[in-house]
Design a protein around this motif. Structure first.
Motif, PDB file in Angstrom:
ATOM      1  N   ARG A  68      -1.887   2.634   1.226  1.00 34.82           N
ATOM      2  CA  ARG A  68      -1.682   4.084   1.268  1.00 34.82           C
ATOM      3  C   ARG A  68      -1.341   4.528   2.695  1.00 34.82           C
ATOM      4  NH1 ARG A  68      -5.800   2.960  -2.231  1.00 34.82           N
ATOM      5  NH2 ARG A  68      -7.532   3.593  -0.915  1.00 34.82           N
ATOM      6  N   VAL A  69      -1.975   3.895   3.691  1.00 35.70           N
ATOM      7  CA  VAL A  69      -1.650   4.228   5.090  1.00 35.70           C
ATOM      8  C   VAL A  69      -0.194   3.842   5.386  1.00 35.70           C
ATOM      9  CG1 VAL A  69      -2.207   3.731   7.499  1.00 35.70           C
ATOM     10  CG2 VAL A  69      -4.051   3.994   5.833  1.00 35.70           C
ATOM     11  N   LEU A  70       0.231   2.660   4.927  1.00 32.59           N
ATOM     12  CA  LEU A  70       1.615   2.217   5.165  1.00 32.59           C
ATOM     13  C   LEU A  70       2.601   3.169   4.477  1.00 32.59           C
ATOM     14  CD1 LEU A  70       1.065  -1.632   4.713  1.00 32.59           C
ATOM     15  CD2 LEU A  70       1.879  -0.531   6.807  1.00 32.59           C
ATOM     16  N   ALA A  71       2.253   3.616   3.282  1.00 29.00           N
ATOM     17  CA  ALA A  71       3.151   4.531   2.558  1.00 29.00           C
ATOM     18  C   ALA A  71       3.315   5.843   3.330  1.00 29.00           C
ATOM     19  CB  ALA A  71       2.598   4.801   1.165  1.00 29.00           C
ATOM     20  N   GLU A  72       2.240   6.304   3.966  1.00 30.99           N
ATOM     21  CA  GLU A  72       2.332   7.537   4.763  1.00 30.99           C
ATOM     22  C   GLU A  72       3.141   7.303   6.029  1.00 30.99           C
ATOM     23  OE1 GLU A  72      -1.287   9.632   5.718  1.00 30.99           O
ATOM     24  OE2 GLU A  72      -1.865   9.562   3.606  1.00 30.99           O
ATOM     25  N   ARG A  73       2.916   6.132   6.638  1.00 27.22           N
ATOM     26  CA  ARG A  73       3.611   5.858   7.903  1.00 27.22           C
ATOM     27  C   ARG A  73       5.115   5.615   7.684  1.00 27.22           C
ATOM     28  NH1 ARG A  73       1.928   1.946  12.853  1.00 27.22           N
ATOM     29  NH2 ARG A  73       3.983   1.778  13.759  1.00 27.22           N
ATOM     30  N   PHE A  74       5.469   5.025   6.534  1.00 29.22           N
ATOM     31  CA  PHE A  74       6.876   4.717   6.261  1.00 29.22           C
ATOM     32  C   PHE A  74       7.275   5.388   4.935  1.00 29.22           C
ATOM     33  CE2 PHE A  74       5.172   0.829   8.443  1.00 29.22           C
ATOM     34  CZ  PHE A  74       5.796   1.036   9.671  1.00 29.22           C
ATOM     35  N   PRO A  75       7.396   6.717   4.936  1.00 22.84           N
ATOM     36  CA  PRO A  75       7.595   7.433   3.667  1.00 22.84           C
ATOM     37  C   PRO A  75       8.907   7.096   2.965  1.00 22.84           C
ATOM     38  CG  PRO A  75       7.701   8.942   5.557  1.00 22.84           C
ATOM     39  CD  PRO A  75       7.284   7.623   6.087  1.00 22.84           C
ATOM     40  N   ALA A  76       9.896   6.609   3.723  1.00 17.28           N
ATOM     41  CA  ALA A  76      11.189   6.313   3.085  1.00 17.28           C
ATOM     42  C   ALA A  76      11.246   4.883   2.547  1.00 17.28           C
ATOM     43  CB  ALA A  76      12.313   6.529   4.102  1.00 17.28           C
ATOM     44  N   SER A  77      10.166   4.111   2.737  1.00 19.31           N
ATOM     45  CA  SER A  77      10.206   2.691   2.359  1.00 19.31           C
ATOM     46  C   SER A  77       9.669   2.472   0.953  1.00 19.31           C
ATOM     47  CB  SER A  77       9.299   1.873   3.276  1.00 19.31           C
ATOM     48  OG  SER A  77       9.472   2.238   4.583  1.00 19.31           O
ATOM     49  N   ALA A  78      10.002   1.310   0.413  1.00  9.75           N
ATOM     50  CA  ALA A  78       9.392   0.852  -0.841  1.00  9.75           C
ATOM     51  C   ALA A  78       8.243  -0.077  -0.473  1.00  9.75           C
ATOM     52  CB  ALA A  78      10.423   0.107  -1.672  1.00  9.75           C
ATOM     53  N   GLY A  79       7.127   0.061  -1.157  1.00 10.76           N
ATOM     54  CA  GLY A  79       5.943  -0.735  -0.820  1.00 10.76           C
ATOM     55  C   GLY A  79       5.466  -1.592  -1.975  1.00 10.76           C
ATOM     56  N   LEU A  80       5.025  -2.806  -1.629  1.00 13.40           N
ATOM     57  CA  LEU A  80       4.396  -3.707  -2.599  1.00 13.40           C
ATOM     58  C   LEU A  80       2.989  -4.003  -2.120  1.00 13.40           C
ATOM     59  CD1 LEU A  80       7.162  -6.458  -2.925  1.00 13.40           C
ATOM     60  CD2 LEU A  80       6.784  -4.499  -4.439  1.00 13.40           C
ATOM     61  N   ALA A  81       2.062  -4.095  -3.046  1.00 14.53           N
ATOM     62  CA  ALA A  81       0.694  -4.480  -2.695  1.00 14.53           C
ATOM     63  C   ALA A  81       0.325  -5.686  -3.539  1.00 14.53           C
ATOM     64  CB  ALA A  81      -0.260  -3.320  -2.968  1.00 14.53           C
ATOM     65  N   LEU A  82      -0.184  -6.709  -2.880  1.00 13.88           N
ATOM     66  CA  LEU A  82      -0.459  -7.961  -3.589  1.00 13.88           C
ATOM     67  C   LEU A  82      -1.873  -8.426  -3.284  1.00 13.88           C
ATOM     68  CD1 LEU A  82       1.879 -10.980  -3.938  1.00 13.88           C
ATOM     69  CD2 LEU A  82      -0.362 -11.361  -2.896  1.00 13.88           C
ATOM     70  N   ASP A  83      -2.545  -8.932  -4.292  1.00 12.59           N
ATOM     71  CA  ASP A  83      -3.891  -9.480  -4.084  1.00 12.59           C
ATOM     72  C   ASP A  83      -4.158 -10.553  -5.131  1.00 12.59           C
ATOM     73  OD1 ASP A  83      -6.418  -8.299  -2.299  1.00 12.59           O
ATOM     74  OD2 ASP A  83      -7.029  -9.539  -4.001  1.00 12.59           O
ATOM     75  N   ILE A  84      -5.039 -11.461  -4.769  1.00  3.72           N
ATOM     76  CA  ILE A  84      -5.397 -12.538  -5.701  1.00  3.72           C
ATOM     77  C   ILE A  84      -6.455 -12.075  -6.706  1.00  3.72           C
ATOM     78  CG2 ILE A  84      -7.316 -13.606  -4.400  1.00  3.72           C
ATOM     79  CD1 ILE A  84      -5.867 -16.323  -4.924  1.00  3.72           C
ATOM     80  N   ALA A  85      -7.133 -10.957  -6.391  1.00  4.63           N
ATOM     81  CA  ALA A  85      -8.236 -10.477  -7.233  1.00  4.63           C
ATOM     82  C   ALA A  85      -7.755  -9.345  -8.144  1.00  4.63           C
ATOM     83  CB  ALA A  85      -9.392  -9.995  -6.350  1.00  4.63           C
ATOM     84  N   GLU A  86      -7.717  -9.610  -9.427  1.00  2.00           N
ATOM     85  CA  GLU A  86      -7.249  -8.611 -10.392  1.00  2.00           C
ATOM     86  C   GLU A  86      -8.114  -7.348 -10.334  1.00  2.00           C
ATOM     87  OE1 GLU A  86      -4.919  -6.771 -12.671  1.00  2.00           O
ATOM     88  OE2 GLU A  86      -4.341  -8.853 -12.311  1.00  2.00           O
ATOM     89  N   GLY A  87      -9.425  -7.532 -10.090  1.00  2.00           N
ATOM     90  CA  GLY A  87     -10.327  -6.374 -10.015  1.00  2.00           C
ATOM     91  C   GLY A  87      -9.954  -5.444  -8.875  1.00  2.00           C
ATOM     92  N   MET A  88      -9.531  -6.000  -7.758  1.00  2.00           N
ATOM     93  CA  MET A  88      -9.082  -5.180  -6.632  1.00  2.00           C
ATOM     94  C   MET A  88      -7.818  -4.400  -7.024  1.00  2.00           C
ATOM     95  SD  MET A  88     -10.879  -5.121  -3.854  1.00  2.00           S
ATOM     96  CE  MET A  88     -12.048  -5.990  -2.801  1.00  2.00           C
ATOM     97  N   LEU A  89      -6.900  -5.070  -7.698  1.00  2.00           N
ATOM     98  CA  LEU A  89      -5.647  -4.408  -8.098  1.00  2.00           C
ATOM     99  C   LEU A  89      -5.929  -3.277  -9.083  1.00  2.00           C
ATOM    100  CD1 LEU A  89      -3.487  -7.619  -8.489  1.00  2.00           C
ATOM    101  CD2 LEU A  89      -3.265  -5.899  -6.685  1.00  2.00           C
ATOM    102  N   GLN A  90      -6.859  -3.504 -10.000  1.00  2.00           N
ATOM    103  CA  GLN A  90      -7.197  -2.451 -10.969  1.00  2.00           C
ATOM    104  C   GLN A  90      -7.757  -1.227 -10.265  1.00  2.00           C
ATOM    105  OE1 GLN A  90      -9.801  -4.267 -13.863  1.00  2.00           O
ATOM    106  NE2 GLN A  90      -8.147  -5.567 -14.625  1.00  2.00           N
TER     107      GLN A  90
END
Ligand SMILES: C[S@@+](CC[C@H](N)C(=O)[O-])C[C@H]1O[C@@H](n2cnc3c(N)ncnc32)[C@H](O)[C@@H]1O
Length: 270
Positions: A68-90
């Motif tokens: 969310r911080v990266l999305a605010e800092r780079f508002p014109a960019s596309a962002g991906l978030a990746l994690d090995i833990a499904e619970g974190m992603l949920q």
């Protein structure tokens, strides 16, 4: 792309255990992640001033705070978030920040070659036994000129807890960490250009050992090492641990030191 049963190298816990532990911790992580916030902010400050990625990846995004911080800092960019833990992603998905939340492994990224301009990874790569594989995957998915910025932990982290347990029973009760020299060597051997790499100690203070171990559990970062003692921790052993840890007490409380590694690497322009 993940082999959850793969035993890790170098005495780190296997990926299934890591994913399960962080998934369990998804609900409690943010309430105890003060150090993780500070470290991530420092890592953001270490990004090259001119960076303006069209596409960034938050690698080991956890609850997605820095997505969310990266999305605010780079508002014109596309962002991906990746994690090995499904619970974190949920947990992270409904909070937004990234366009896509992907389950995956930093050692084997489920992304096409040359698709990202910035890989931001805060306090996740200490869980990857194969650090050369992480750098080689970073190089593969970065576009020319793209940047990998990571923070991680090295030997000396939670040394007070390790030493205190050592005095009690000699078992491994604290996660193992790579040496800083290994980060230097692997970064130096990679085909990425090393822009900066340093280690900084950060110390937290706790009123007692239980507060520290509860926090580690709430973060999902309590000991998962092979060789850890099984079964219940007896009352006598816990009392011995509390006594052993007292030798470190400072006016602010019981110290828990983290040796935080910050690295910034860049893929060659062409
Ligand atoms: C301490 S948390 C940090 C989360 C977030 N980056 C932050 O700063 O708050 C570490 C995260 O790394 C993830 N992780 C561990 N091993 C991983 C791997 N091999 N690939 C991707 N993520 C991994 C864990 O599931 C966990 O969510």
């Amino acid at each position: 792309m993940i082999d959850p049963d793969q035993d890790s190298l170098g005495g780190l816990p296997n990926k299934r255990q890591v994913a399960a532990s962080f998934s369990r911790a998804a609900g409690s992580y943010d309430s105890v992640a003060a150090l993780q916030r500070q470290v991530g902010q420092r890592l953001l400050a270490a990004l090259p001033a001119s960076i303006n990625p069209a596409r960034w990846l938050d690698l080991g995004c956890g609850t997605g705070y820095f997505s969310r911080v990266l999305a605010e800092r780079f508002p014109a960019s596309a962002g991906l978030a990746l994690d090995i833990a499904e619970g974190m992603l949920q947990h992270a998905r409904p909070l937004g920040g990234a366009q896509q939340f992907i389950a995956g492994d930093a050692e084997q990224l489920p992304l096409r070659d040359g698709t990202c301009d910035l890989l931001f990874s805060s306090l996740a790569l200490q869980w990857c036994a194969n650090f050369p594989a992480v750098l080689s995957e970073a190089r593969r998915v970065l576009r020319p000129g793209g940047v990998l910025a990571f923070s991680s932990l090295c030997v000396g982290t939670l040394q007070e807890l390790r030493d205190s347990w050592q005095a009690v029973d000699g078992f491994v009760h604290v996660n193992r960490f790579r040496r800083f020299e290994d980060y230097q060597r692997v970064c130096g051997d990679s085909t990425l250009t090393l822009l900066s790499l340093h280690v900084t100690p950060q110390t937290l203070h706790f009123p007692d050992v239980r507060s520290l171990t509860h926090e580690l559990k709430a973060l999902g970062a309590h000991n998962l090492n092979p060789g850890r003692p099984g079964g219940l921790t007896g009352r006598a052993r816990m009392l011995a641990l509390f006594n052993a840890y007292e030798q470190f007490r400072q006016p602010q409380g019981l110290p828990a030191t983290y040796q935080v590694v910050y690295g910034v690497l860049q893929k060659e322009i062409s």
